[in-house]
Design a protein around this motif. Structure first.
Motif, PDB file in Angstrom:
ATOM      1  N   VAL A  15      58.499 -24.859  26.562  1.00 50.47           N
ATOM      2  CA  VAL A  15      57.351 -25.776  26.574  1.00 50.47           C
ATOM      3  C   VAL A  15      56.045 -24.995  26.644  1.00 50.47           C
ATOM      4  O   VAL A  15      55.109 -25.253  25.878  1.00 50.47           O
ATOM      5  N   SER A  19      53.410 -24.666  23.587  1.00 51.89           N
ATOM      6  CA  SER A  19      52.070 -25.178  23.869  1.00 51.89           C
ATOM      7  C   SER A  19      51.002 -24.106  23.652  1.00 51.89           C
ATOM      8  O   SER A  19      49.963 -24.366  23.036  1.00 51.89           O
ATOM      9  N   LYS A  23      48.170 -24.303  20.823  1.00 51.84           N
ATOM     10  CA  LYS A  23      46.755 -24.278  21.232  1.00 51.84           C
ATOM     11  C   LYS A  23      46.022 -23.117  20.561  1.00 51.84           C
ATOM     12  O   LYS A  23      44.868 -23.260  20.167  1.00 51.84           O
ATOM     13  N   THR A  30      41.582 -27.169  20.836  1.00 52.14           N
ATOM     14  CA  THR A  30      41.790 -26.807  22.238  1.00 52.14           C
ATOM     15  C   THR A  30      40.446 -26.644  22.936  1.00 52.14           C
ATOM     16  O   THR A  30      40.240 -27.154  24.039  1.00 52.14           O
ATOM     17  N   GLU A  61      49.295 -20.042  29.822  1.00 54.26           N
ATOM     18  CA  GLU A  61      50.515 -20.687  29.343  1.00 54.26           C
ATOM     19  C   GLU A  61      51.465 -19.668  28.716  1.00 54.26           C
ATOM     20  O   GLU A  61      52.671 -19.714  28.957  1.00 54.26           O
ATOM     21  N   CYS A 107      47.249 -31.105  23.960  1.00 51.64           N
ATOM     22  CA  CYS A 107      48.230 -30.426  24.799  1.00 51.64           C
ATOM     23  C   CYS A 107      49.145 -29.502  24.003  1.00 51.64           C
ATOM     24  O   CYS A 107      49.556 -28.463  24.496  1.00 51.64           O
ATOM     25  N   PHE A 108      49.467 -29.897  22.789  1.00 54.63           N
ATOM     26  CA  PHE A 108      50.293 -29.076  21.915  1.00 54.63           C
ATOM     27  C   PHE A 108      49.560 -28.824  20.613  1.00 54.63           C
ATOM     28  O   PHE A 108      50.087 -29.025  19.525  1.00 54.63           O
ATOM     29  N   HIS A 119      50.910 -39.168  29.310  1.00 55.41           N
ATOM     30  CA  HIS A 119      50.853 -37.758  29.680  1.00 55.41           C
ATOM     31  C   HIS A 119      51.188 -37.567  31.160  1.00 55.41           C
ATOM     32  O   HIS A 119      51.773 -36.552  31.539  1.00 55.41           O
ATOM     33  N   ALA A 165      57.371 -31.409  23.146  1.00 56.44           N
ATOM     34  CA  ALA A 165      56.302 -31.059  22.212  1.00 56.44           C
ATOM     35  C   ALA A 165      55.967 -32.213  21.270  1.00 56.44           C
ATOM     36  O   ALA A 165      54.814 -32.370  20.859  1.00 56.44           O
TER      37      ALA A 165
END
Length: 176
Positions: A15, A19, A23, A30, A61, A107-108, A119, A165
């Motif tokens: 994840v 992500s 991004k 982003t 991340e 977010c993705f 979310h 995702a």
């Protein structure tokens, strides 16, 4: 239980890496999301802090995802980082939902929906996984010769990562 923790580690790694990559690929989107969030807190400094904050987000991340794929020495700090990041993301989603703030969720990568209840639900699930990982037994105790079990762990991690995702798209498909 160690297999469950290993699955959690790999899921959260997937994840966070997906992500971060998304991004980075859609960095303009982003940055726009980060600017919208920063404007709620520090309106005057939002423009100046947007790019560094967006870079920090992508880096955090990616580092978390890589740490979760690592050995026992990096996996535990990776789980803690995943817990902290996911808790922060959940708080942002709750605040955006409660205040009805118009923040596009990138977010993705590309923004797909306004940050909101969906979310919060997704992040609560990820938060539960991170808690299980942090307080479960170390996954390093998994025997190396258990190839079928490791295959099941990896498959489950990939499935949950893909569903996470594509969560916004799935919710949109299932809407009446």
């Amino acid at each position: 239980m160690a297999y469950a923790v290993l699955t959690v580690q790999w899921t959260l790694a997937g994840v966070f890496l997906v992500s971060a990559a998304a991004k980075a690929r859609a960095f303009r989107d982003t940055s726009a999301m980060v600017e919208q969030l920063l404007a709620r807190v520090a309106r005057s400094a939002a423009r100046r802090l947007t790019r560094p904050a967006a870079l920090l987000l992508v880096s955090a991340e990616a580092a978390t995802g890589l740490a979760l794929l690592g050995v026992r020495q990096t996996a535990r700090p990776g789980l803690v980082a995943a817990l902290v990041l996911t808790a922060g993301f959940t708080v942002l989603a709750v605040l955006a939902t409660v205040s009805r703030t118009e923040v596009s969720c990138a977010c993705f990568g590309r923004p797909t929906a306004r940050l909101g209840r969906r979310h919060v639900v997704r992040n609560a699930f990820l938060l539960a996984l991170a808690c299980l990982g942090c307080w479960g037994p170390a996954a390093a105790g998994v025997p190396g010769a258990a190839a079928p079990a490791l295959t099941i762990c990896a498959t489950a991690a990939v499935v949950v990562t893909v569903v996470t995702a594509l969560y916004d798209d799935i919710v949109e498909l299932l809407k009446p």
